[in-house]
Scaffold this motif. Structure first.
Motif, short mmCIF file in Angstrom:
data_model
loop_
_atom_site.label_atom_id
_atom_site.label_comp_id
_atom_site.label_asym_id
_atom_site.label_seq_id
_atom_site.Cartn_x
_atom_site.Cartn_y
_atom_site.Cartn_z
N GLN A 70 -35.56 34.26 -19.82
CA GLN A 70 -34.18 33.83 -20.04
C GLN A 70 -34.11 32.68 -21.03
OE1 GLN A 70 -31.95 33.21 -16.46
NE2 GLN A 70 -32.04 35.36 -15.88
N ALA A 71 -35.11 31.80 -21.03
CA ALA A 71 -35.12 30.70 -22.00
C ALA A 71 -35.20 31.24 -23.42
CB ALA A 71 -36.31 29.78 -21.72
N GLU A 72 -36.01 32.29 -23.60
CA GLU A 72 -36.11 32.89 -24.92
C GLU A 72 -34.79 33.55 -25.32
OE1 GLU A 72 -38.86 36.23 -27.26
OE2 GLU A 72 -39.36 35.57 -25.24
N GLU A 73 -34.17 34.25 -24.36
CA GLU A 73 -32.91 34.93 -24.66
C GLU A 73 -31.78 33.96 -24.96
OE1 GLU A 73 -32.31 37.24 -21.17
OE2 GLU A 73 -33.73 38.83 -21.74
N LEU A 74 -31.76 32.81 -24.24
CA LEU A 74 -30.67 31.84 -24.38
C LEU A 74 -30.95 30.75 -25.39
CD1 LEU A 74 -29.81 31.45 -20.57
CD2 LEU A 74 -28.54 32.77 -22.28
N GLY A 75 -32.15 30.77 -25.98
CA GLY A 75 -32.48 29.76 -26.97
C GLY A 75 -32.68 28.38 -26.38
N VAL A 76 -33.23 28.31 -25.18
CA VAL A 76 -33.45 27.03 -24.50
C VAL A 76 -34.92 26.67 -24.59
CG1 VAL A 76 -33.38 25.83 -22.28
CG2 VAL A 76 -31.53 27.37 -22.92
N ALA A 77 -35.22 25.46 -25.04
CA ALA A 77 -36.60 24.97 -25.08
C ALA A 77 -37.01 24.53 -23.69
CB ALA A 77 -36.72 23.82 -26.07
N LEU A 78 -38.06 25.12 -23.15
CA LEU A 78 -38.47 24.80 -21.79
C LEU A 78 -38.90 23.34 -21.65
CD1 LEU A 78 -40.46 28.02 -20.78
CD2 LEU A 78 -38.26 27.26 -19.90
N GLN A 79 -39.33 22.74 -22.76
CA GLN A 79 -39.73 21.33 -22.69
C GLN A 79 -38.56 20.43 -22.31
OE1 GLN A 79 -40.32 23.44 -25.12
NE2 GLN A 79 -42.39 23.24 -25.96
N THR A 80 -37.34 20.91 -22.52
CA THR A 80 -36.16 20.08 -22.25
C THR A 80 -35.56 20.35 -20.87
OG1 THR A 80 -34.61 21.70 -23.19
CG2 THR A 80 -35.62 20.14 -24.72
N VAL A 81 -36.16 21.26 -20.11
CA VAL A 81 -35.59 21.69 -18.83
C VAL A 81 -36.28 20.96 -17.69
CG1 VAL A 81 -35.12 23.64 -17.31
CG2 VAL A 81 -35.04 23.94 -19.79
N GLN A 82 -35.50 20.43 -16.77
CA GLN A 82 -36.01 19.80 -15.56
C GLN A 82 -36.10 20.86 -14.46
OE1 GLN A 82 -37.03 16.53 -15.12
NE2 GLN A 82 -37.74 17.19 -13.11
N GLY A 83 -37.31 21.14 -13.98
CA GLY A 83 -37.49 22.18 -12.98
C GLY A 83 -37.13 21.70 -11.59
N SER A 84 -36.53 22.61 -10.81
CA SER A 84 -36.14 22.29 -9.43
C SER A 84 -37.05 22.93 -8.39
CB SER A 84 -34.69 22.76 -9.18
OG SER A 84 -34.59 24.17 -9.32
N GLY A 85 -38.05 23.70 -8.86
CA GLY A 85 -38.95 24.37 -7.93
C GLY A 85 -40.08 23.47 -7.47
N PRO A 86 -41.00 24.01 -6.69
CA PRO A 86 -42.15 23.21 -6.21
C PRO A 86 -42.95 22.65 -7.37
CG PRO A 86 -41.98 25.31 -5.04
CD PRO A 86 -41.01 25.38 -6.17
N HIS A 87 -43.30 21.34 -7.27
CA HIS A 87 -44.08 20.66 -8.30
C HIS A 87 -43.39 20.72 -9.66
CE1 HIS A 87 -47.47 20.35 -5.52
NE2 HIS A 87 -47.25 21.63 -5.21
N GLY A 88 -42.04 20.74 -9.66
CA GLY A 88 -41.30 20.74 -10.91
C GLY A 88 -41.27 22.07 -11.62
#
Length: 410
Positions: free
Chosen positions: A129-147
């Motif tokens: 989805q990051a690729e489809e939406l043009g979102v850089a994963l480096q800029t995303v704060q993860g909410s799952g286990p261990h970020g």
């Protein structure tokens, strides 16, 4: 624990690309016997129990319940048969699994971060989805286990990127007094994604016509008056007509699959079924040469299994076309969406009483059923679609043809 092998998310259907881990039936350290259920995978179609091919002992569970991952992703490790776990992956933390090579061909970029110097822990669905939406994963704060970054984190980041998140709380506050907001179930979300993808990726075209069904209604009344016989519905006749039309026009009995044309050798027809979990589309198999009564019996049994939540994997896959009958809901025409990977769907409307002129111009009362055929333009065109639709109409307007056994005349 030595001798560990990888358990992968299985591919359970022709178009399955991802699955949700709905339940783990064993825990790390448990002994597993051949045939025991290890875990349950839920797709947009059905829940599938994944059983052990041999005896073994569970090692670690890498994908928790509720996570959606791509086909081929490592979901757990055990001592039973599977892909051999490398020393590097075997030492990796359970919450941060490194995806294995996929059973089906997938771009390797999905399994590795864009910047190799920084390890980004994200689910395969989040990466896609990051690729489809043009979102850089480096800029995303993860909410799952261990970020760990989840798909919901990516969508939230995309909303912030577009500047929509600031207005969202105001919209929620505005509707709060009059409505409730609840997250959709994984099944509903999967269905929604599937329908969006179907409309976006499948070039639909539509053909509409009417079938005059006065004779069909009269025949149905006569047949249902017989004691000890299966009670026939209009949908039974329609499914039988579609099956006979597929026999007569085999070029309609094919699908598009990743650049290949798949020609089916057996007659299979899907049936849209409304359930408490949502709209499902199970498939009736091997209808070639079946009598109308046999089709009716098998259709009734299939629908009951689906509504009871007991449909098998085979029940939920196959076929090139589905019948979606909304005639009981007072609609003249219904324009349906094709259910991938199928290449067509027949929408059925209500029966209307209309006056049509006869050969002398005098008005004659007719009972007409509106039909809309949606086709995949990669395989079918207006000419072939109309040949098929008109063949279905021929069987509905001369329903005694459906009482014959054996294949339809070509």
């Amino acid at each position: 624990m030595s001798g560990m092998n990888d358990l992968l998310m299985p591919k359970l259907g022709l178009t399955m690309t991802e699955g949700l881990v709905a339940e783990w039936c064993v825990a790390p350290g448990d002994s597993v016997k051949q045939g025991d259920i290890i875990f349950v995978v839920e797709t947009e179609k059905v829940a599938n129990e994944i059983t052990a091919d041999d005896d073994g002992v569970m090692g670690e569970i890498l994908v928790p319940v509720g996570e959606t991952v791509l086909v081929g992703t490592i979901v757990a490790r055990w001592t039973g048969p599977g892909q051999r776990a490398s020393a590097e992956t075997a030492a990796a933390p359970a919450a941060e699994p490194k995806p294995a090579s996929l059973v089906v061909s997938q771009p390797q970029a999905q399994a590795t971060p864009a910047n190799p110097a920084v390890r980004i822990v994200a689910t395969p669905l989040a990466r896609r989805q990051a690729e489809e939406l043009g979102v850089a994963l480096q800029t995303v704060q993860g909410s799952g286990p261990h970020g760990r970054i989840k798909a919901a984190d990516v969508r939230a980041a995309a909303a912030r990127k577009e500047g929509t998140s600031a207005s969202l709380p105001a919209k929620q506050a505005a509707i709060a007094p009059a409505a409730e907001r609840a997250p959709a179930s994984s099944l509903v979300q999967a269905m929604a994604r599937r329908m969006v993808e179907a409309k976006q990726n499948t070039p639909h075209f539509y053909l509409s016509a009417e079938a005059e069904v006065s004779e069909l209604l009269a025949l149905r009344t006569r047949l249902n008056a017989q004691q000890g016989q299966v009670k026939l519905t209009l949908n039974h006749f329609i499914v039988a007509a579609v099956a006979r039309a597929l026999e007569a026009l085999p070029q309609q009995n094919r699908i598009w699959d990743g650049g290949d044309v798949v020609q089916f050798r057996t007659i299979e027809v899907g049936v849209a079924v409304s359930t408490e979990r949502g709209l499902m589309a199970p498939v009736l198999h091997d209808l070639g040469g079946c009598s109308l009564d046999e089709i009716a019996r098998r259709a009734d049994q299939l629908v009951q299994r689906v509504r009871d939540g007991k449909a098998s994997r085979d029940d939920m896959q196959g076929g090139a076309i589905t019948v979606s009958n909304a005639g009981m809901f007072n609609v003249t025409y219904m324009t349906p969406i094709i259910n991938p990977p199928q290449s067509a769907i027949l929408g059925v409307g209500s029966i209307r009483d209309v006056f049509r002129p006869d050969a002398n111009g005098a008005p004659v009362l007719k009972r007409e059923m509106g039909l809309v055929l949606a086709g995949d333009h990669r395989l079918h065109d207006g000419t072939s679609g109309l040949q098929f639709l008109n063949r279905v109409i021929d069987f509905l307007q001369d329903p005694y043809l459906l009482l014959r056994s054996g294949k339809a005349d070509k």
